[in-house]
Design an enzyme around this catalytic site. Sequence first.
Site, short mmCIF file in Angstrom:
data_model
loop_
_atom_site.label_atom_id
_atom_site.label_comp_id
_atom_site.label_asym_id
_atom_site.label_seq_id
_atom_site.Cartn_x
_atom_site.Cartn_y
_atom_site.Cartn_z
N SER A 45 31.82 31.91 35.17
CA SER A 45 30.83 32.41 36.12
C SER A 45 31.03 31.82 37.51
CB SER A 45 29.41 32.08 35.62
OG SER A 45 29.15 32.73 34.40
N SER A 49 38.02 27.23 41.17
CA SER A 49 38.91 26.92 42.30
C SER A 49 39.08 25.42 42.46
CB SER A 49 38.36 27.54 43.59
OG SER A 49 38.33 28.95 43.48
N ASP A 98 43.90 32.24 39.42
CA ASP A 98 42.48 31.93 39.68
C ASP A 98 41.76 33.25 39.84
OD1 ASP A 98 40.07 30.87 40.36
OD2 ASP A 98 40.64 30.28 42.38
N THR A 99 41.01 33.67 38.81
CA THR A 99 40.34 34.97 38.85
C THR A 99 38.88 34.82 39.25
OG1 THR A 99 39.71 34.89 36.52
CG2 THR A 99 41.87 35.80 37.03
N SER A 157 35.24 77.60 27.02
CA SER A 157 36.48 76.81 27.24
C SER A 157 36.55 76.24 28.65
CB SER A 157 37.72 77.66 26.95
OG SER A 157 37.67 78.93 27.56
#
Length: 637
Positions: free
Chosen positions: A30, A36, A101-102, A544
């Site tokens: 979170s 970081s 680093d996400t 269709s």
Amino acid sequence: MTVTSTAPVTSAGGRRSPRHQLLRIATAGSVDDGKSTLIGRILHDTGSLPTDHLAAVTSGDGDVDLAALSDGLRAEREQGITIDVAYRFFATDTRSYVLADTPGHERYTRNMFTGASNAHVAILLIDAHNGLQRQTRRHARIATLVGVPHVVAAVNKIDLVDYSQARFDQIRADLADLARQLGIDEIEAIPIAAKHGDNVVHGSPNTPWYEGPTLLDYLESVELAAPSPVREELRLPVQWVSRPTEKHRRTYTGRLAAGTLRVGDEITVLPSGSRSTVTALDTLDAQREVAVAPLSVSVQLADDIDIGRGDVIVSGDEGAHLPVLAQEIDAHVCWLSTTPLRAGDRVALKNGTSTVRATVQSLERRLDPDTLIEHVGPSALTLNDIGTITLRTSSVITADRYAENRDTGAFILIDEAGNDTVAAGTILELRAVVPGKATRNDIKWHPSSLARAERWAYTGQRGATVWLTGLPASGKSTVAVALERAIVARGRVAYLIDGDNIRHGISDDLGFSPGDRAENIRRVGHLARLFADAGVIAIASMVSPLRSDREIARELHRAADLEFIEVHISTPVAECERRDPKGLYQRARTGRLRGLTGVDAPYESPQHPDLRFDTTGADIDGLAALILGALMDRGII
């Protein structure tokens, strides 16, 4: 433990050391859990920072802003959050590392999916004070969804809870429950204080009760699993085809997704099934005789066969495990768009180097990120939802299950209008649904002993199919009835295949989900082809709504060399709603009927129909005469 930077590793004598084993890592968690800062600590304590970079983030009193070492975007530094995936590199004596680093913010869940897609280890950051959060659970599920084999929890900020063993044990118990929900063996937990360096690279005297490894020790000890059997099978998606010259044959270029390739290997090209032998191989390394995944290669073949971008070169050996030629897939997806995904939606599916159109047949399940319980049959997937869906493609894709190959089993979905990536997905199962072809080797088409031309000569009648498409209450069936009567009055055999009548028999097992509707149209297409082959003029009156479904019916006739006339009844929706003989529009407008074409389900008008007309105030017999004229022009009547 000795650590080095990512510059070329050399010994005291100046010789380059052997190449390290590469470990890919993705962080998850979170906002404000300290991802970081942790990465900055690892880079700092392993001596992996250039001197000028370290100086730029060091204050006058010597304090180092660790988070700034990985948060490179200005907006990231201003807001104090990670927005984009930042890749950092470091190495030890035994391994080289790529660390992604996400972002932790829910808005950037798509970046977590990207960062974890090829990771060996996911580091799950948990604030010791806050414990497991909604986004922590979501990221843990994404990590398992994309096949990350190892998940470790770094319980950060342990210093802010006075290095409490009791608090750590509680979080570890919560992690054990999470592991059971995710269906994995365990999530190892390590107490750390990234800001001060406790148990990150070096052990900490502040946690005498903890006897496990530091985070770096854990990463050093992770065993990379051997590739699955399918990973060892050749997979070369073709990305580029170069034209031949006077000196060189045509070459086929791409990145090996699995397996090896060398001169002399026999290969098969899918989906065509063409076979040949590799005569030349170029990897930009003159000393290399064998190409191995994931190298990019160019190959030349002994035969001039039709190969294009999106085709896949696989092994030609007998008994080789081949990818599935599929037109229907079950998949996990992470929805990345603010526009909800609903059953019946159309998207572009990109798998490897191939891009095809696809229809969402059904939404099977949606994951609750708080409880990790899957809810069956959701009405939609919204931004950052994780769900299981069924997709049907307009043409075949050549793919594997994601559990077998993370390259050929992954895909993205693209919004065709805006060209935005709206979902990332992993393939669970594939089913072959190829129009006009048997889907099982033991089922063969048995031609009649009476040739078609002979049959038609005896009966004096040619077969064909007239396909009327349009919105509900547009007048399709009215025109179809008039057409059938006009043809029979001329002494010819015609038969009306009405959508409602089909539902009473051939398709009485089908509901009205987008997938069931597509299957209903497929069945009618096959039935009409049989009628036409017998010399009957089949008249199909079907809403269709999707072009891809109508194209399947057309392709069935084209493959059998039978005439197919598409008629678009283009009556406006307002007029259809005014008529509303079955009360469908009224029920849809009041919420008692969902998925009605023209109200809350799409209708894709034919782009190039053979005939198009509006029945508003029209002479129905006159419209039937127009279709009759088209049949006469083609020599059918």
